[in-house]
Design a protein around this motif. Sequence first.
Motif, PDB file in Angstrom:
ATOM      1  N   SER A  33      53.455  33.728  78.490  1.00 43.12           N
ATOM      2  CA  SER A  33      53.998  32.554  78.679  1.00 43.12           C
ATOM      3  C   SER A  33      54.936  31.787  77.256  1.00 43.12           C
ATOM      4  O   SER A  33      55.684  30.987  77.563  1.00 43.12           O
ATOM      5  N   LEU A  34      54.791  32.527  76.115  1.00 41.23           N
ATOM      6  CA  LEU A  34      55.367  31.883  75.093  1.00 41.23           C
ATOM      7  C   LEU A  34      56.917  32.050  75.024  1.00 41.23           C
ATOM      8  O   LEU A  34      57.576  31.530  74.515  1.00 41.23           O
ATOM      9  N   GLY A  35      57.254  33.378  75.951  1.00 41.11           N
ATOM     10  CA  GLY A  35      58.864  33.601  75.851  1.00 41.11           C
ATOM     11  C   GLY A  35      59.552  32.370  76.689  1.00 41.11           C
ATOM     12  O   GLY A  35      60.701  31.964  76.240  1.00 41.11           O
ATOM     13  N   ASP A  36      58.630  31.947  77.710  1.00 36.95           N
ATOM     14  CA  ASP A  36      59.113  30.766  78.451  1.00 36.95           C
ATOM     15  C   ASP A  36      59.232  29.765  77.657  1.00 36.95           C
ATOM     16  O   ASP A  36      60.277  28.731  77.722  1.00 36.95           O
ATOM     17  N   VAL A  37      58.094  29.352  76.876  1.00 37.14           N
ATOM     18  CA  VAL A  37      58.108  28.070  75.920  1.00 37.14           C
ATOM     19  C   VAL A  37      59.347  27.998  75.035  1.00 37.14           C
ATOM     20  O   VAL A  37      59.991  27.066  74.698  1.00 37.14           O
ATOM     21  N   LEU A  38      60.081  29.292  74.766  1.00 39.64           N
ATOM     22  CA  LEU A  38      61.214  29.187  73.957  1.00 39.64           C
ATOM     23  C   LEU A  38      62.479  29.205  74.818  1.00 39.64           C
ATOM     24  O   LEU A  38      63.513  28.617  74.494  1.00 39.64           O
ATOM     25  N   THR A  39      62.712  29.945  75.876  1.00 39.99           N
ATOM     26  CA  THR A  39      63.607  30.104  76.856  1.00 39.99           C
ATOM     27  C   THR A  39      63.950  28.981  77.680  1.00 39.99           C
ATOM     28  O   THR A  39      65.262  28.560  77.985  1.00 39.99           O
ATOM     29  N   ARG A  40      62.955  28.276  78.351  1.00 42.67           N
ATOM     30  CA  ARG A  40      63.238  27.150  79.357  1.00 42.67           C
ATOM     31  C   ARG A  40      63.679  26.016  79.006  1.00 42.67           C
ATOM     32  O   ARG A  40      64.732  25.274  79.633  1.00 42.67           O
ATOM     33  N   PRO A  41      63.524  25.491  77.541  1.00 44.79           N
ATOM     34  CA  PRO A  41      64.013  24.385  77.508  1.00 44.79           C
ATOM     35  C   PRO A  41      65.270  24.516  76.944  1.00 44.79           C
ATOM     36  O   PRO A  41      66.390  23.675  77.138  1.00 44.79           O
ATOM     37  N   TYR A  47      71.623  25.935  77.017  1.00 45.68           N
ATOM     38  CA  TYR A  47      71.746  26.978  76.013  1.00 45.68           C
ATOM     39  C   TYR A  47      70.904  28.222  76.271  1.00 45.68           C
ATOM     40  O   TYR A  47      70.175  28.210  77.228  1.00 45.68           O
ATOM     41  N   ARG A  48      71.260  29.379  75.270  1.00 40.38           N
ATOM     42  CA  ARG A  48      70.573  30.522  75.472  1.00 40.38           C
ATOM     43  C   ARG A  48      70.663  31.299  74.143  1.00 40.38           C
ATOM     44  O   ARG A  48      71.452  30.631  73.348  1.00 40.38           O
ATOM     45  N   PHE A  49      69.916  32.439  74.258  1.00 41.51           N
ATOM     46  CA  PHE A  49      69.937  33.030  72.992  1.00 41.51           C
ATOM     47  C   PHE A  49      71.229  34.267  73.294  1.00 41.51           C
ATOM     48  O   PHE A  49      71.027  34.577  74.245  1.00 41.51           O
ATOM     49  N   ASP A  50      71.881  34.379  72.241  1.00 47.90           N
ATOM     50  CA  ASP A  50      72.867  35.243  72.343  1.00 47.90           C
ATOM     51  C   ASP A  50      72.307  36.787  72.697  1.00 47.90           C
ATOM     52  O   ASP A  50      72.983  37.564  73.146  1.00 47.90           O
ATOM     53  N   ASP A  51      70.957  37.183  72.145  1.00 43.73           N
ATOM     54  CA  ASP A  51      70.567  38.469  72.208  1.00 43.73           C
ATOM     55  C   ASP A  51      69.365  38.044  73.224  1.00 43.73           C
ATOM     56  O   ASP A  51      68.210  37.568  72.869  1.00 43.73           O
ATOM     57  N   ALA A  65      48.704  32.865  70.524  1.00 42.38           N
ATOM     58  CA  ALA A  65      49.379  31.445  71.198  1.00 42.38           C
ATOM     59  C   ALA A  65      48.762  30.232  70.087  1.00 42.38           C
ATOM     60  O   ALA A  65      49.516  29.327  69.882  1.00 42.38           O
ATOM     61  N   ALA A  66      47.941  30.483  69.285  1.00 39.14           N
ATOM     62  CA  ALA A  66      47.670  29.284  68.094  1.00 39.14           C
ATOM     63  C   ALA A  66      48.643  29.438  67.342  1.00 39.14           C
ATOM     64  O   ALA A  66      48.760  28.564  66.462  1.00 39.14           O
ATOM     65  N   SER A  67      49.600  30.451  67.090  1.00 37.26           N
ATOM     66  CA  SER A  67      50.524  30.508  66.098  1.00 37.26           C
ATOM     67  C   SER A  67      51.921  29.693  66.582  1.00 37.26           C
ATOM     68  O   SER A  67      52.931  29.611  66.192  1.00 37.26           O
ATOM     69  N   LEU A  68      51.597  28.731  67.874  1.00 39.69           N
ATOM     70  CA  LEU A  68      52.740  27.787  68.346  1.00 39.69           C
ATOM     71  C   LEU A  68      53.477  27.314  67.350  1.00 39.69           C
ATOM     72  O   LEU A  68      54.723  26.977  67.341  1.00 39.69           O
ATOM     73  N   PRO A  69      52.811  26.545  66.363  1.00 40.80           N
ATOM     74  CA  PRO A  69      53.406  25.684  65.651  1.00 40.80           C
ATOM     75  C   PRO A  69      54.302  26.620  64.722  1.00 40.80           C
ATOM     76  O   PRO A  69      55.816  26.235  64.227  1.00 40.80           O
ATOM     77  N   LEU A  70      54.150  27.769  64.131  1.00 40.44           N
ATOM     78  CA  LEU A  70      55.100  28.589  63.453  1.00 40.44           C
ATOM     79  C   LEU A  70      56.382  28.980  64.319  1.00 40.44           C
ATOM     80  O   LEU A  70      57.453  29.038  63.950  1.00 40.44           O
ATOM     81  N   LEU A  71      56.012  29.355  65.517  1.00 36.78           N
ATOM     82  CA  LEU A  71      57.101  29.824  66.435  1.00 36.78           C
ATOM     83  C   LEU A  71      57.763  28.405  66.942  1.00 36.78           C
ATOM     84  O   LEU A  71      59.370  28.516  66.679  1.00 36.78           O
ATOM     85  N   GLN A  72      57.288  27.145  66.748  1.00 35.73           N
ATOM     86  CA  GLN A  72      58.066  26.233  66.865  1.00 35.73           C
ATOM     87  C   GLN A  72      59.049  25.785  65.765  1.00 35.73           C
ATOM     88  O   GLN A  72      60.118  25.414  65.751  1.00 35.73           O
ATOM     89  N   PHE A  73      58.534  25.952  64.645  1.00 34.88           N
ATOM     90  CA  PHE A  73      59.017  25.749  63.435  1.00 34.88           C
ATOM     91  C   PHE A  73      60.588  26.668  63.312  1.00 34.88           C
ATOM     92  O   PHE A  73      61.412  26.000  63.121  1.00 34.88           O
ATOM     93  N   ALA A  74      60.285  27.832  63.568  1.00 35.93           N
ATOM     94  CA  ALA A  74      61.335  28.846  63.448  1.00 35.93           C
ATOM     95  C   ALA A  74      62.436  28.386  64.741  1.00 35.93           C
ATOM     96  O   ALA A  74      63.597  28.646  64.652  1.00 35.93           O
ATOM     97  N   ALA A  75      61.802  28.182  65.815  1.00 38.29           N
ATOM     98  CA  ALA A  75      62.787  27.546  66.905  1.00 38.29           C
ATOM     99  C   ALA A  75      63.603  26.323  66.682  1.00 38.29           C
ATOM    100  O   ALA A  75      64.763  26.314  66.915  1.00 38.29           O
TER     101      ALA A  75
END
Length: 172
Positions: A33-41, A47-51, A65-75
């Motif tokens: 589900s992490l991909g959706d966490v990035l793309t749905r908002p 907006y969308r990713f160009d790639d 999934a415990a790395s969600l804060p790191l993923l959030q930071f990059a996003a």
Amino acid sequence: VRDDFLGRLAGSGDRVRQALRSVMVLNSPERASLGDVLTRPLASAGYRFDDPNLASEMVDAVDDAASLPLLQFAARILWEKRDKQKRLLRRSDYDDMGGVEGALALHADKVLDGLSDIEVNLARKLILRLVTPDRTRRVVSEESLVDGLADDAVPVLRRLTQSKLCIDRRDL
């Protein structure tokens, strides 16, 4: 609300306790589900990713999934660099920041660049005290963290905390 905040909130008075009756507890998202966490908002904001593969690549860059804060930071960094006219988050920005891990490393470098050599040395000592020999985080009191260090350790710790390189549980 993260589960580690609930206890603190419950002790905050009757209104908060009443509001907590309506709380729904959510587990960390499954890896799939992490991909959706990035793309749905992004999609909901137009907006969308160009790639189209970038979200999957970002998810693959984290352990779980415990790395969600790191993923959030990059996003968040990508969002700050977004192309507002084309409504895109760009792969070139992702590559420039060195991916998910690079985003945090660049941020840490900027924070450390703002410190004197003595403060950098104190920051290193503080951060090392927050890691166990097994390379896991260690939770310690501020008093024991700065014990035996120079008086400048407390202001350095404040800068690390303000920049989100360290977390003060009182701020949670």
